[in-house]
Design a protein around this motif. Sequence first.
Motif, PDB file in Angstrom:
ATOM      1  N   VAL A  17     -25.158  22.318  -7.661  1.00  0.00           N
ATOM      2  CA  VAL A  17     -25.400  21.898  -9.046  1.00  0.00           C
ATOM      3  C   VAL A  17     -26.183  22.979  -9.788  1.00  0.00           C
ATOM      4  N   ALA A  18     -27.185  23.557  -9.131  1.00  0.00           N
ATOM      5  CA  ALA A  18     -27.990  24.596  -9.775  1.00  0.00           C
ATOM      6  C   ALA A  18     -27.127  25.796 -10.138  1.00  0.00           C
ATOM      7  N   ALA A  19     -26.276  26.236  -9.214  1.00  0.00           N
ATOM      8  CA  ALA A  19     -25.430  27.400  -9.483  1.00  0.00           C
ATOM      9  C   ALA A  19     -24.416  27.109 -10.581  1.00  0.00           C
ATOM     10  N   TYR A  20     -23.845  25.895 -10.586  1.00  0.00           N
ATOM     11  CA  TYR A  20     -22.815  25.558 -11.567  1.00  0.00           C
ATOM     12  C   TYR A  20     -23.398  25.420 -12.964  1.00  0.00           C
ATOM     13  N   THR A  21     -24.567  24.793 -13.054  1.00  0.00           N
ATOM     14  CA  THR A  21     -25.154  24.534 -14.372  1.00  0.00           C
ATOM     15  C   THR A  21     -26.057  25.663 -14.847  1.00  0.00           C
ATOM     16  N   LEU A  22     -26.228  26.702 -14.020  1.00  0.00           N
ATOM     17  CA  LEU A  22     -27.093  27.841 -14.343  1.00  0.00           C
ATOM     18  C   LEU A  22     -28.530  27.389 -14.605  1.00  0.00           C
ATOM     19  N   THR A  23     -29.020  26.503 -13.748  1.00  0.00           N
ATOM     20  CA  THR A  23     -30.406  26.068 -13.840  1.00  0.00           C
ATOM     21  C   THR A  23     -31.103  26.378 -12.524  1.00  0.00           C
ATOM     22  N   VAL A  59     -17.722  13.927  -7.763  1.00  0.00           N
ATOM     23  CA  VAL A  59     -16.588  14.493  -7.032  1.00  0.00           C
ATOM     24  C   VAL A  59     -17.066  15.636  -6.130  1.00  0.00           C
ATOM     25  N   VAL A  60     -17.958  16.469  -6.645  1.00  0.00           N
ATOM     26  CA  VAL A  60     -18.510  17.567  -5.840  1.00  0.00           C
ATOM     27  C   VAL A  60     -19.288  17.013  -4.645  1.00  0.00           C
ATOM     28  N   ARG A  61     -20.102  15.989  -4.893  1.00  0.00           N
ATOM     29  CA  ARG A  61     -20.903  15.398  -3.806  1.00  0.00           C
ATOM     30  C   ARG A  61     -19.984  14.828  -2.722  1.00  0.00           C
ATOM     31  N   ALA A  62     -18.891  14.196  -3.111  1.00  0.00           N
ATOM     32  CA  ALA A  62     -17.941  13.674  -2.136  1.00  0.00           C
ATOM     33  C   ALA A  62     -17.268  14.807  -1.369  1.00  0.00           C
ATOM     34  N   SER A  63     -16.946  15.885  -2.061  1.00  0.00           N
ATOM     35  CA  SER A  63     -16.325  17.031  -1.406  1.00  0.00           C
ATOM     36  C   SER A  63     -17.257  17.636  -0.358  1.00  0.00           C
ATOM     37  N   ILE A  64     -18.534  17.770  -0.686  1.00  0.00           N
ATOM     38  CA  ILE A  64     -19.496  18.329   0.264  1.00  0.00           C
ATOM     39  C   ILE A  64     -19.648  17.408   1.473  1.00  0.00           C
ATOM     40  N   GLY A  65     -19.682  16.091   1.239  1.00  0.00           N
ATOM     41  CA  GLY A  65     -19.863  15.135   2.319  1.00  0.00           C
ATOM     42  C   GLY A  65     -18.587  14.762   3.053  1.00  0.00           C
ATOM     43  N   ARG A  66     -17.428  15.248   2.580  1.00  0.00           N
ATOM     44  CA  ARG A  66     -16.134  14.934   3.182  1.00  0.00           C
ATOM     45  C   ARG A  66     -15.881  13.431   3.246  1.00  0.00           C
ATOM     46  N   PHE A  67     -15.979  12.785   2.081  1.00  0.00           N
ATOM     47  CA  PHE A  67     -15.663  11.358   1.983  1.00  0.00           C
ATOM     48  C   PHE A  67     -14.999  11.097   0.637  1.00  0.00           C
ATOM     49  N   PRO A  68     -14.423   9.906   0.418  1.00  0.00           N
ATOM     50  CA  PRO A  68     -13.662   9.655  -0.810  1.00  0.00           C
ATOM     51  C   PRO A  68     -14.546   9.393  -2.027  1.00  0.00           C
ATOM     52  N   ALA A  69     -13.992   9.710  -3.185  1.00  0.00           N
ATOM     53  CA  ALA A  69     -14.550   9.320  -4.478  1.00  0.00           C
ATOM     54  C   ALA A  69     -13.463   8.553  -5.227  1.00  0.00           C
ATOM     55  N   ILE A  70     -13.873   7.474  -5.896  1.00  0.00           N
ATOM     56  CA  ILE A  70     -12.931   6.646  -6.654  1.00  0.00           C
ATOM     57  C   ILE A  70     -13.389   6.619  -8.103  1.00  0.00           C
ATOM     58  N   LEU A  71     -12.524   7.024  -9.018  1.00  0.00           N
ATOM     59  CA  LEU A  71     -12.796   6.989 -10.448  1.00  0.00           C
ATOM     60  C   LEU A  71     -12.030   5.801 -11.030  1.00  0.00           C
ATOM     61  N   VAL A  72     -12.708   5.003 -11.840  1.00  0.00           N
ATOM     62  CA  VAL A  72     -12.138   3.741 -12.307  1.00  0.00           C
ATOM     63  C   VAL A  72     -12.190   3.679 -13.827  1.00  0.00           C
ATOM     64  N   SER A  73     -11.081   3.298 -14.457  1.00  0.00           N
ATOM     65  CA  SER A  73     -11.087   3.158 -15.921  1.00  0.00           C
ATOM     66  C   SER A  73      -9.797   2.509 -16.400  1.00  0.00           C
ATOM     67  N   ALA A  74      -9.893   1.822 -17.534  1.00  0.00           N
ATOM     68  CA  ALA A  74      -8.698   1.356 -18.242  1.00  0.00           C
ATOM     69  C   ALA A  74      -8.208   2.413 -19.222  1.00  0.00           C
ATOM     70  N   THR A  75      -9.084   3.364 -19.551  1.00  0.00           N
ATOM     71  CA  THR A  75      -8.737   4.442 -20.486  1.00  0.00           C
ATOM     72  C   THR A  75      -9.285   5.746 -19.922  1.00  0.00           C
TER      73      THR A  75
END
Length: 761
Positions: free
Chosen positions: A111-117, A369-385
């Motif tokens: 997160v630090a590298a991506y956000t330049l903080t 999504v990044v946190r799930a990728s690092i931990g090797r587990f699923p992420a579910i995004l939910v929306s009607a729009t």
Amino acid sequence: MAGPHATFPTDSAGKFDDEALTLAAGSQRCRVLLPLPLAGPYDYLAPEGTALAPGDLVCVPLGRRESVGVVWDSSDQDDGEELPVERLKVVKSRIDLPPMTPDQRRFVDWVAAYTLTAPGAVLKMALSSAQALEPPPTRPVYRLVRPDIAQPSAGEVKLTPARRRVMAIAADGMARSAAELAREAAVGTGVVKGLAAAGLLERLEMPSRIEINAPDSARQGPVLSQAQGQAAAALRAMVDSKDFSVSLLDGVTGSGKTEVYMEAVAAALAAGRQVLVMLPEIALSVQVLERFEARFGAPPATWHSDMTQAQRRDTWRAVAYGEARVIVGARSALYLPFKELGLIVVDEEHEQAFKQEDGVAYHARDMAVVRASIGRFPAILVSATPSLESVFNVQQGRYAELRLPARHGGASLPDVEAVDLRRDKPERIPELGAGWLSPSLRQALAETLGRGEQALLFLNRRGYAPLTLCRACNHRLECPNCTALLVEHRLSDRLVCHHCGFTLRRPTNCPACGEADSLIAWGPGVERVAEEAAYLFPEARRSVLSSDTIYGPKAAAEFVRRVQEHEIDLLIGTQIVAKGHHFPQLTLVGVVDADLGLSGGDLRGVERTYQLLHQVSGRAGRESKPGRVLIQTHEPDHPVIEALVSGDRDRFFAAEAESRRDLMMPPFGRLAAVILSSGDLQAVEEVARALARAAPKAEGIQILGPSTPPLAALRGRHRRRFLVKTPRDQRPQSYLRDWLGRIKLPNRVRLQVDIDPYSFL
């Protein structure tokens, strides 16, 4: 070692202060990341005889104070000279808490590298509960001094029947509080304390822990429809695979998306993993929490800004120890110290509330999504729009898509009609002035209330009126700290800035020309719509719902109860009423002004307007009674209005995506914002010009600015903005590091980088 080292001031004789220690050259050197906006970890020495490992939480000296930090991983990119051992400070102590996991440390660095903080600024979000890092408070408990002698012989201690009952309960040797013993023995706490004074019970101090009931993953859930069952099976399979994946659960409002992803939650719990469910408005998530408790037999732990410090401490520690198995929280819950996280669900993934703009600027959906990728587990995004970004990732094959095209239980989607305000004009009300409800909407309200059903009037504008001006000189009342208009709140008799919180009692005379009684309210807010509704339907029980009237989960729970028990006939609300609520008796939604957000320079303004109006429309007719939606607009031919009336969401998204593609705007290109701010206007303009001159030439990269944003001043600071535009396959971080490193920033000017900006104010 790369990064700064723990060096400290010397006295006039050049000697280190009393805390400095000289150790043998063989002592363990460790890197400690502090929750401060510093360039990197500091070097310390472990206390003699103590082995410290990456992830350990430690207390270290920092100047003349102490700070909590985390032993950080060594880096293969370390450079620079190591300071001699004798110049390093010694770690004071190791904190008795589970170490920060490797996955969480990698996430902080990413997160630090991506956000330049600074990594320490991200770590501060992970160590957000200072009390959790201190020794936990204790509570007194009591147990038998000699469990093998539950009943002393007569004459040693006088045993009344009440005392004998307490002794019998305590015979198992377990330690209990005085209240627990008294409750189980049906006596007063004085009896328990009397036994302790007599020497038969011993008093101990036990660390206080939050009591969390374990959710039952095997508990039977509701019967799912065929479409729900297929989607749930797919999500369960992804959880069982124990690998990284991202799924977009795309279902119309009322299709039962929550019940579907709860099946994935059950699978993760059965596998012994923790689950994080992120919601955009935790204060209004009462019904979701109730569904979780009904599904798993225990409420989830929650994490949000309205918690007390004690609640934050207990929850933080319960997550770290793995005792909290399901956590429902706002975006900051992403940084909790999960011991064994195995699933993240982002509900209402399209919501702008997941974007943090102050401090570390990040989008919680993307970081999930990044946190799930690092931990090797699923992420579910939910929306009607769903957001265009998520739709694009589905089209690119990065995300799987699961669709629920129909409402659950036989309910149908509401009929949506556009009310053309150019023809169906609201009538003026002599007692109130301008009206805001058209004759068509008035008639629909009368019919709905006459049938004993509930209705909702939606206007995404807080307060009574967005503008107060003088009819004599046309002076507009503005915030002294921001270039923003003051919003009138008639219920509190205040003018309020919604950006910095400045408040002013409504003046009787114009502050510019001095004319008495010349200030008039211009335009409607929800309070003004409520005033008109009270005039038209005086018998209807009304309630205004906005962030000014709902102050936290308790207030939200009370509001939900009142609507569900039909203590309210007519709701008048802002966007917080549009999200996730299920009110069976609500059959009519009237959108007072659909044109808000349809114009202006906001990249996502049209998309957000469609999503918001679609969501609020979905509150109508969620059970057997049919729903109806009336959308008042001056632009009935606008693509957003046409898409809402026709129900052709995909056509609208395709057209919106095409317009973005032509301009190479996200998700087809990348953006980064550079915002300069200072209390000194000249200073911020000088730095903006210097930064513009220093911009390096690079193929494919376009710099727009410096420009003055719509909020040219915010909280007393003048602002200038650059926008960096790059192709999608080219991340802007390396370019920004090179560019921003070319100038030295004066102390009075602040610079913030926002990768993937959502707001352009």
